[in-house]
Design a protein around this motif. Sequence first.
Motif, PDB file in Angstrom:
ATOM      1  N   ARG A   1     -36.847 -14.432   2.751  1.00  0.00           N
ATOM      2  CA  ARG A   1     -35.459 -15.001   2.351  1.00  0.00           C
ATOM      3  C   ARG A   1     -35.773 -16.931   3.243  1.00  0.00           C
ATOM      4  N   CYS A   2     -36.320 -18.040   2.560  1.00  0.00           N
ATOM      5  CA  CYS A   2     -36.831 -19.260   2.506  1.00  0.00           C
ATOM      6  C   CYS A   2     -35.311 -19.730   2.920  1.00  0.00           C
ATOM      7  N   ARG A   3     -35.187 -20.194   4.702  1.00  0.00           N
ATOM      8  CA  ARG A   3     -34.212 -20.944   4.511  1.00  0.00           C
ATOM      9  C   ARG A   3     -33.808 -21.712   4.186  1.00  0.00           C
ATOM     10  N   ARG A   4     -35.392 -22.969   3.727  1.00  0.00           N
ATOM     11  CA  ARG A   4     -35.172 -24.503   3.482  1.00  0.00           C
ATOM     12  C   ARG A   4     -35.497 -24.219   1.702  1.00  0.00           C
ATOM     13  N   CYS A   5     -36.036 -23.912   0.717  1.00  0.00           N
ATOM     14  CA  CYS A   5     -35.957 -24.660  -0.145  1.00  0.00           C
ATOM     15  C   CYS A   5     -34.872 -22.961  -0.497  1.00  0.00           C
ATOM     16  N   ASP A   6     -33.935 -21.918  -0.276  1.00  0.00           N
ATOM     17  CA  ASP A   6     -33.282 -21.014  -0.008  1.00  0.00           C
ATOM     18  C   ASP A   6     -34.115 -20.328  -1.923  1.00  0.00           C
ATOM     19  N   THR A   7     -35.337 -19.916  -1.431  1.00  0.00           N
ATOM     20  CA  THR A   7     -36.165 -18.927  -2.038  1.00  0.00           C
ATOM     21  C   THR A   7     -36.573 -17.681  -1.829  1.00  0.00           C
ATOM     22  N   VAL A   8     -36.487 -16.363  -2.761  1.00  0.00           N
ATOM     23  CA  VAL A   8     -36.734 -14.781  -2.507  1.00  0.00           C
ATOM     24  C   VAL A   8     -38.326 -14.967  -3.025  1.00  0.00           C
ATOM     25  N   PHE A   9     -39.339 -15.099  -1.424  1.00  0.00           N
ATOM     26  CA  PHE A   9     -40.539 -15.138  -2.363  1.00  0.00           C
ATOM     27  C   PHE A   9     -41.006 -12.852  -2.012  1.00  0.00           C
ATOM     28  N   ALA A  10     -40.884 -12.757  -1.169  1.00  0.00           N
ATOM     29  CA  ALA A  10     -40.521 -11.237  -1.080  1.00  0.00           C
ATOM     30  C   ALA A  10     -39.676  -9.892  -0.766  1.00  0.00           C
ATOM     31  N   THR A  11     -39.998  -8.796  -1.392  1.00  0.00           N
ATOM     32  CA  THR A  11     -39.421  -7.607  -0.956  1.00  0.00           C
ATOM     33  C   THR A  11     -40.388  -6.942  -0.834  1.00  0.00           C
ATOM     34  N   THR A  12     -39.865  -6.075  -0.370  1.00  0.00           N
ATOM     35  CA  THR A  12     -40.259  -4.937   0.074  1.00  0.00           C
ATOM     36  C   THR A  12     -39.619  -4.042   0.426  1.00  0.00           C
ATOM     37  N   LYS A  13     -40.085  -2.176   0.354  1.00  0.00           N
ATOM     38  CA  LYS A  13     -39.274  -0.655   0.198  1.00  0.00           C
ATOM     39  C   LYS A  13     -40.098  -0.109   0.875  1.00  0.00           C
ATOM     40  N   ASP A  14     -41.332  -0.496   1.516  1.00  0.00           N
ATOM     41  CA  ASP A  14     -41.810   0.233   2.710  1.00  0.00           C
ATOM     42  C   ASP A  14     -41.033   0.952   3.293  1.00  0.00           C
ATOM     43  N   PRO A  15     -41.419   1.693   3.856  1.00  0.00           N
ATOM     44  CA  PRO A  15     -40.405   2.667   4.387  1.00  0.00           C
ATOM     45  C   PRO A  15     -40.328   2.209   6.012  1.00  0.00           C
ATOM     46  N   ALA A  16     -41.158   1.529   7.204  1.00  0.00           N
ATOM     47  CA  ALA A  16     -41.614   1.652   8.029  1.00  0.00           C
ATOM     48  C   ALA A  16     -40.446  -0.007   8.051  1.00  0.00           C
ATOM     49  N   VAL A  17     -40.697  -0.267   7.447  1.00  0.00           N
ATOM     50  CA  VAL A  17     -39.893  -1.740   7.443  1.00  0.00           C
ATOM     51  C   VAL A  17     -38.265  -1.848   7.219  1.00  0.00           C
ATOM     52  N   LEU A  18     -38.238  -0.780   6.137  1.00  0.00           N
ATOM     53  CA  LEU A  18     -37.028  -0.538   6.336  1.00  0.00           C
ATOM     54  C   LEU A  18     -35.953   0.128   7.490  1.00  0.00           C
ATOM     55  N   ASP A  19     -37.159   1.244   8.320  1.00  0.00           N
ATOM     56  CA  ASP A  19     -36.682   1.364   9.420  1.00  0.00           C
ATOM     57  C   ASP A  19     -36.881   0.424  10.772  1.00  0.00           C
ATOM     58  N   LYS A  20     -36.911  -0.074  10.474  1.00  0.00           N
ATOM     59  CA  LYS A  20     -36.760  -1.878  11.181  1.00  0.00           C
ATOM     60  C   LYS A  20     -35.754  -2.534  11.600  1.00  0.00           C
ATOM     61  N   HIS A  21     -35.480  -2.675  10.262  1.00  0.00           N
ATOM     62  CA  HIS A  21     -34.106  -2.691   9.785  1.00  0.00           C
ATOM     63  C   HIS A  21     -32.942  -2.444   9.241  1.00  0.00           C
ATOM     64  N   TYR A  22     -32.915  -0.816  10.620  1.00  0.00           N
ATOM     65  CA  TYR A  22     -32.276   0.342  10.174  1.00  0.00           C
ATOM     66  C   TYR A  22     -30.800  -0.282  11.603  1.00  0.00           C
TER      67      TYR A  22
END
Length: 81
Positions: A60-81
Amino acid sequence: MQADMPSMPYRNRTTSEPVQCPCGHGLDHYMVSAEAEYRFLGYIQLAFGISARPTKVKYRCRRCDTVFATTKDPAVLDKHY
């Protein structure tokens, strides 16, 4: 413009263009926040102070408050674990 084409512009996500919000911020910009989403049990674990693996990460962009990308990639999810 063809008659069967929608009048609203869209982005072709199959190209290798960097994903950006309408402001022009990319995924690695400091004004973009990664927000994790969890299952119900994951939120309960977090409430008790237990780490939980997210099911999806939204950018989410904090300036325009827009969600512009989502991911379910396991590598990215592990990074945010």
